[in-house]
Design an enzyme around this catalytic site. Structure first.
Site, short mmCIF file in Angstrom:
data_model
loop_
_atom_site.label_atom_id
_atom_site.label_comp_id
_atom_site.label_asym_id
_atom_site.label_seq_id
_atom_site.Cartn_x
_atom_site.Cartn_y
_atom_site.Cartn_z
N ALA A 1 -0.24 10.64 -2.50
CA ALA A 1 0.58 10.36 -3.68
C ALA A 1 1.03 11.62 -4.47
O ALA A 1 2.22 11.80 -4.70
CB ALA A 1 -0.16 9.37 -4.58
N ASP B 1 -3.03 5.51 -5.04
CA ASP B 1 -1.57 5.62 -5.00
C ASP B 1 -0.92 5.06 -6.25
O ASP B 1 0.18 5.46 -6.63
CB ASP B 1 -1.02 4.92 -3.76
CG ASP B 1 -1.31 5.78 -2.54
OD1 ASP B 1 -2.43 5.71 -2.03
OD2 ASP B 1 -0.43 6.57 -2.17
N ASN C 1 -4.76 1.81 -2.90
CA ASN C 1 -5.06 2.99 -2.10
C ASN C 1 -4.95 2.59 -0.63
O ASN C 1 -4.67 1.43 -0.31
CB ASN C 1 -6.45 3.55 -2.44
CG ASN C 1 -6.69 4.92 -1.83
OD1 ASN C 1 -5.84 5.82 -1.96
ND2 ASN C 1 -7.79 5.11 -1.14
#
Ligand code: MRU
Length: 345
Positions: free
Chosen positions: A49, A237, A247
């Protein structure tokens, strides 16, 4: 400790360490245009990310840099600027850092093109440098919050130097524990289908001589029941206001097994991963990727090539399974709706 930096902007080029090739080959690719940057985010030459956010900011800068000839025509310039913004935004839907970073650069305004470019370049560099600093701070806060003494930690996917501007979030915590002489062992889930754990986490920890042991994803429940693991730390994320965390796919199963065995489960992420515009994880768009990622291991089919596949790239771990969310400003604990707000910059 080397702690790799996976991208750098230099002489008009964004240079990326191609993460699709690691660990077998160390190849740097050079990108000149925003379109090349967008494609490299989509095809995961760069991933994670915060790294996606930083590279999108550099992609935006490269795109604007090519618009000198239309800068004085405000309508034409705005049309082209939007096209760049939209292309970069459309690359991956789940990691909110992408949208956060694009918003940061699109807020930069100047009347003169040269000053505009130089302010944009400064902003992209600032996003990158801030991320690197945040990772160090996350490492410090994490090391103070995890169980004390010498500990073993399980992680999933790669939330390391490769996924950020350097040092890492979950691996930032693991690096700090190691620097403080407190890491017994880092355990890395393979992380099918793309094997970010086996290919990237193992590689970057071994490059820094940090003790790491790889396991198949299917072994995580057994490992957590074995008494060998003191804490789990993963990246994120997107984190909703209530602490629900998207995630890498498989994170949720690890969190469930950790809860069952009373092992603290931490999420480590910079504040740029927080999405205060959504109240819960139900509102997070989950990226669905190509079926071939599941059918193949690397380039080789390991099943009947025509089989139907479901391939979500992320899952959402409900906040009730999360012991703490480690950010650069400190660690949030439940109830997250209150504690995350207090950490906000
Ligand atoms: O699909 P990826 O490899 O981009 O997914 C990466 C993850 O899920 C990471 O855990 C997350 O982005 C945090 S990176 C510091």
């Amino acid at each position: 400790m080397k702690s790799i930096i996976p991208f750098k902007y230099e002489n008009g080029l964004l240079k990326l360490l191609d993460q699709r090739k690691l660990p077998l080959q160390t190849v740097w690719i050079e990108l000149k245009t925003y379109k090349e940057v967008a494609l490299s985010i989509e095809n995961m030459a760069v991933r994670g990310a915060p790294a996606i956010g930083c590279c999108a900011a550099w992609g935006y800068f490269l795109g604007i840099k090519s618009l000198g000839s239309v800068f004085s025509d405000k309508i034409e310039f705005e049309k082209k600027r939007k096209k760049i913004f939209n292309r970069l935004s459309s690359t991956r839907p789940t990691a909110v850092n992408l949208f956060w970073a694009l918003e940061q650069v699109s807020n930069v305004m100047e009347d003169d093109f040269e000053s505009y470019l130089s302010s944009l370049e400064k902003k992209a560099l600032e996003i990158e440098e801030d991320d690197r600093k945040s990772c160090r701070d996350i490492g410090k806060h994490g090391a103070l919050s995890l169980p004390q003494g010498e500990i073993s930690v399980l992680t999933h996917c790669n939330a390391g130097a490769l996924a950020t501007a350097g040092y890492g979030t979950a691996l930032g915590v693991i690096r700090t524990l190691h620097e403080n002489g407190r890491l017994k062992m880092a355990y890395a889930d393979d992380t099918r289908p793309r094997q970010q754990g086996a290919r990237l986490t193992v590689w970057e920890l071994m490059e820094d001589n940090i003790p790491v042991t790889l396991l198949a994803d299917t072994a995580a429940g057994w490992l957590l029941s074995s008494g060998k693991i003191d804490a789990v730390v993963v990246g994120a994320d997107r984190i909703a206001s209530n602490g629900d965390t998207a995630n890498k796919i498989g994170t949720y199963m690890v969190a469930l097994a950790a809860k069952m065995h009373n092992i603290p489960f931490f999420v480590a992420a910079p504040l740029s991963t927080l999405d205060f515009s959504i109240s819960s994880g139900d509102e997070i768009e989950i990226e669905v990727r190509s079926p071939d990622e599941v059918r193949k291991v690397g380039d080789i089919y390991r099943t009947v090539p025509t089989v139907a596949v479901i391939n979500p790239a992320f899952d959402v771990t409900p906040s009730e399974l999360i012991t703490g969310i480690i950010t650069e400003n400190g660690v949030a604990h439940p109830p997250y709706t209150d504690s995350l707000k207090l950490l906000r910059k």
